[in-house]
Design a protein around this motif. Structure first.
Motif, short mmCIF file in Angstrom:
data_model
loop_
_atom_site.label_atom_id
_atom_site.label_comp_id
_atom_site.label_asym_id
_atom_site.label_seq_id
_atom_site.Cartn_x
_atom_site.Cartn_y
_atom_site.Cartn_z
N GLY A 62 -12.36 5.67 -15.36
CA GLY A 62 -12.53 6.04 -13.97
C GLY A 62 -11.21 6.14 -13.22
N PHE A 63 -11.32 6.39 -11.93
CA PHE A 63 -10.16 6.58 -11.07
C PHE A 63 -10.22 5.60 -9.90
CE2 PHE A 63 -10.07 10.38 -13.46
CZ PHE A 63 -8.83 10.97 -13.31
N ALA A 64 -9.06 5.06 -9.57
CA ALA A 64 -8.93 4.17 -8.41
C ALA A 64 -7.71 4.59 -7.61
CB ALA A 64 -8.83 2.71 -8.87
N CYS A 65 -7.48 3.90 -6.51
CA CYS A 65 -6.30 4.21 -5.70
C CYS A 65 -5.74 2.93 -5.11
CB CYS A 65 -6.62 5.21 -4.59
SG CYS A 65 -7.74 4.59 -3.31
N VAL A 66 -4.44 2.95 -4.87
CA VAL A 66 -3.75 1.89 -4.15
C VAL A 66 -3.53 2.41 -2.73
CG1 VAL A 66 -1.68 0.45 -4.03
CG2 VAL A 66 -2.60 1.14 -6.25
N TYR A 67 -3.88 1.62 -1.73
CA TYR A 67 -3.80 2.14 -0.36
C TYR A 67 -3.43 1.04 0.63
CZ TYR A 67 -8.35 0.09 0.92
OH TYR A 67 -9.38 -0.80 1.20
N LYS A 68 -3.02 1.50 1.81
CA LYS A 68 -2.78 0.63 2.95
C LYS A 68 -3.47 1.23 4.17
CE LYS A 68 1.15 -1.52 3.57
NZ LYS A 68 0.90 -2.93 3.16
N MET A 69 -3.78 0.37 5.15
CA MET A 69 -4.45 0.82 6.37
C MET A 69 -3.55 0.59 7.57
SD MET A 69 -7.53 1.86 5.42
CE MET A 69 -8.47 1.85 6.96
N THR A 70 -3.61 1.52 8.52
CA THR A 70 -2.92 1.32 9.78
C THR A 70 -3.79 0.47 10.70
OG1 THR A 70 -3.86 3.25 10.91
CG2 THR A 70 -1.88 3.61 9.54
N VAL A 71 -3.20 0.02 11.79
CA VAL A 71 -3.96 -0.76 12.77
C VAL A 71 -5.11 0.07 13.33
CG1 VAL A 71 -3.81 -1.90 15.02
CG2 VAL A 71 -1.97 -2.20 13.34
N GLN A 72 -4.89 1.39 13.43
CA GLN A 72 -5.92 2.28 13.96
C GLN A 72 -7.01 2.60 12.95
OE1 GLN A 72 -2.58 2.97 14.14
NE2 GLN A 72 -2.34 2.27 16.28
N GLY A 73 -6.89 2.06 11.74
CA GLY A 73 -7.92 2.28 10.74
C GLY A 73 -7.75 3.52 9.89
N LYS A 74 -6.54 4.10 9.89
CA LYS A 74 -6.27 5.26 9.04
C LYS A 74 -5.74 4.80 7.70
CE LYS A 74 -5.28 8.32 12.94
NZ LYS A 74 -4.28 9.23 13.57
N ARG A 75 -6.23 5.44 6.65
CA ARG A 75 -5.86 5.05 5.29
C ARG A 75 -4.75 5.94 4.74
NH1 ARG A 75 -9.89 5.11 0.06
NH2 ARG A 75 -9.88 7.35 0.53
N GLN A 76 -3.75 5.32 4.11
CA GLN A 76 -2.73 6.06 3.37
C GLN A 76 -2.81 5.62 1.92
OE1 GLN A 76 -0.44 8.58 4.35
NE2 GLN A 76 -0.30 8.73 2.12
N ILE A 77 -3.22 6.55 1.04
CA ILE A 77 -3.19 6.28 -0.40
C ILE A 77 -1.76 6.43 -0.88
CG2 ILE A 77 -3.94 7.13 -2.65
CD1 ILE A 77 -6.60 7.91 -1.37
N VAL A 78 -1.25 5.42 -1.57
CA VAL A 78 0.15 5.46 -2.02
C VAL A 78 0.29 5.71 -3.51
CG1 VAL A 78 0.95 4.03 -0.10
CG2 VAL A 78 0.23 2.92 -2.22
N SER A 79 -0.83 5.69 -4.24
CA SER A 79 -0.82 6.11 -5.65
C SER A 79 -2.25 6.14 -6.15
CB SER A 79 0.04 5.19 -6.53
OG SER A 79 -0.58 3.94 -6.69
N PHE A 80 -2.46 6.91 -7.20
CA PHE A 80 -3.74 6.91 -7.90
C PHE A 80 -3.61 6.07 -9.16
CE2 PHE A 80 -4.14 11.11 -5.68
CZ PHE A 80 -5.22 10.76 -4.88
N ALA A 81 -4.68 5.37 -9.51
CA ALA A 81 -4.71 4.55 -10.72
C ALA A 81 -5.72 5.14 -11.69
CB ALA A 81 -5.06 3.11 -10.39
#
Length: 248
Positions: A62-81
Motif C-alpha cells: 500500500g501507500f502512505a504519506c508523511v505530513y505536517k499540519m498548519t495551525v489553520q488545519g492545512k496539510r502539507q505532505i512532505v513525502s510518500f511512503a
C-alpha cells in the motif's frame, strides 16, 4: 499475521537488496524480525505528531504519506511512503515525533518494537548502517521536495514526483515496463505539491495531452521515460540507489 503475508516477500529485504547484497544470516534475521502485522484502512493515521512511539512501522503493502499540519488545519505532505519504507524509523532515536504518518490506500503494516530493532542493529552492524542510510535518504527526499515545491513550475513539479515514485517503486519490484499502481488522489497530490485540486487536474491533463503519462484507474503508464525525466528535471542521484537497474 494475515495469511497472505509471508516473510520471504518482505519488501524491506527487497529494498535493502537494491543497495547491497545481504548475507544469509542478515536475510534470516530480517525474515525473523518479530512484527505485529495489521491491515489499516485508507486515510487513517498510523502515528501522529507529538506521539512517543515504542515501535516503528514497516509498510508491507500500500501507500502512505508523511505530513505536517498548519495551525489553520492545512496539510502539507512532505513525502510518500511505499512498500519497504519505515517512515517513522527516526523514532528509534528521536523520542517525540515531529510529523504524522497516514495511509493513502489500504495498507498492510508491520509494527516492530524498538527493542527488536535495537537488538537487530547490535547483532548486525551492516543492517544498522543500512537503517541509518535510509534516514539520510529520507532527509535527501525532503530537501528535493523543498526545491520542487518552492522553485519548480506546475508540470515540472508533478513530473518530478511521478519520476521519483516510479524509481522507488521499481527498486522494490513494483514496476513492470514503466507501469505501476499509483492510488494517489488529486487531493493528495495537491497536498504534496502545494496546488489546488483544480490545478492538479489541469497539470495531469497537460501531461496526458503531451503523451508523457497514461492513466487508467489507479494504473500509471509512462510511455516516454526520458521525456518525462526531462520535463521533471529529474536526476535520481538524491535517492542514492546503487543498482543501475533500480535507478534506470
Amino acid at each position: 499475521m494475515p495469511s497472505n503475508f509471508h516473510p520471504d516477500h518482505n519488501p524491506l529485504i527487497r529494498k535493502l537488496e537494491s543497495i547491497f547484497t545481504l548475507t544469509n544470516d542478515e536475510r534470516q534475521a530480517l525474515q525473523s524480525l518479530p512484527m505485529q502485522v495489521t491491515v489499516i484502512k485508507e486515510d487513517q493515521d498510523i502515528v501522529r505528531e507529538g506521539d512517543r512511539p515504542s515501535r516503528s512501522c514497516l509498510i508491507l503493502s500500500g501507500f502512505a504519506c508523511v505530513y505536517k499540519m498548519t495551525v489553520q488545519g492545512k496539510r502539507q505532505i512532505v513525502s510518500f511512503a511505499i512498500a519497504g519504507d519505515i517512515p517513522d524509523l527516526q523514532s528509534l532515536h528521536l523520542k517525540v515525533l515531529d510529523n504524522s504518518v497516514a495511509t493513502i490506500s489500504p495498507c498492510t503494516a508491520g509494527f516492530i518494537a524498538h527493542e527488536a530493532l535495537w537488538d537487530l542493529c547490535t547483532r548486525y552492524p551492516r543492517l544498522a548502517a543500512a537503517f541509518w542510510r535510509e534516514t539520510l535518504i529520507d532527509a535527501a527526499i525532503f530537501r528535493e521536495w523543498v526545491i520542487n515545491v518552492g522553485r519548480r513550475e506546475g508540470p515540472t513539479r508533478m513530473a518530478h514526483v511521478l519520476c521519483e515514485l516510479m524509481v522507488r517503486l521499481r527498486a522494490v519490484g513494483l514496476v513492470e515496463d514503466h507501469v505501476c499502481d499509483l492510488p494517489i488522489t488529486q487531493g493528495e497530490f495537491a497536498d504534496a505539491l502545494g496546488f489546488t485540486t483544480v490545478h492538479v487536474n489541469r497539470v495531469l491533463q497537460q501531461l496526458r495531452a503531451e503523451g508523457l503519462i497514461v492513466t487508467q484507474g489507479t494504473r500509471l503508464t509512462i510511455p516516454d521515460w526520458d521525456r518525462l525525466k526531462q520535463m521533471g528535471e529529474f536526476d535520481p542521484t538524491y535517492l542514492h540507489l546503487v543498482r543501475e537497474d533500480a535507478a534506470a
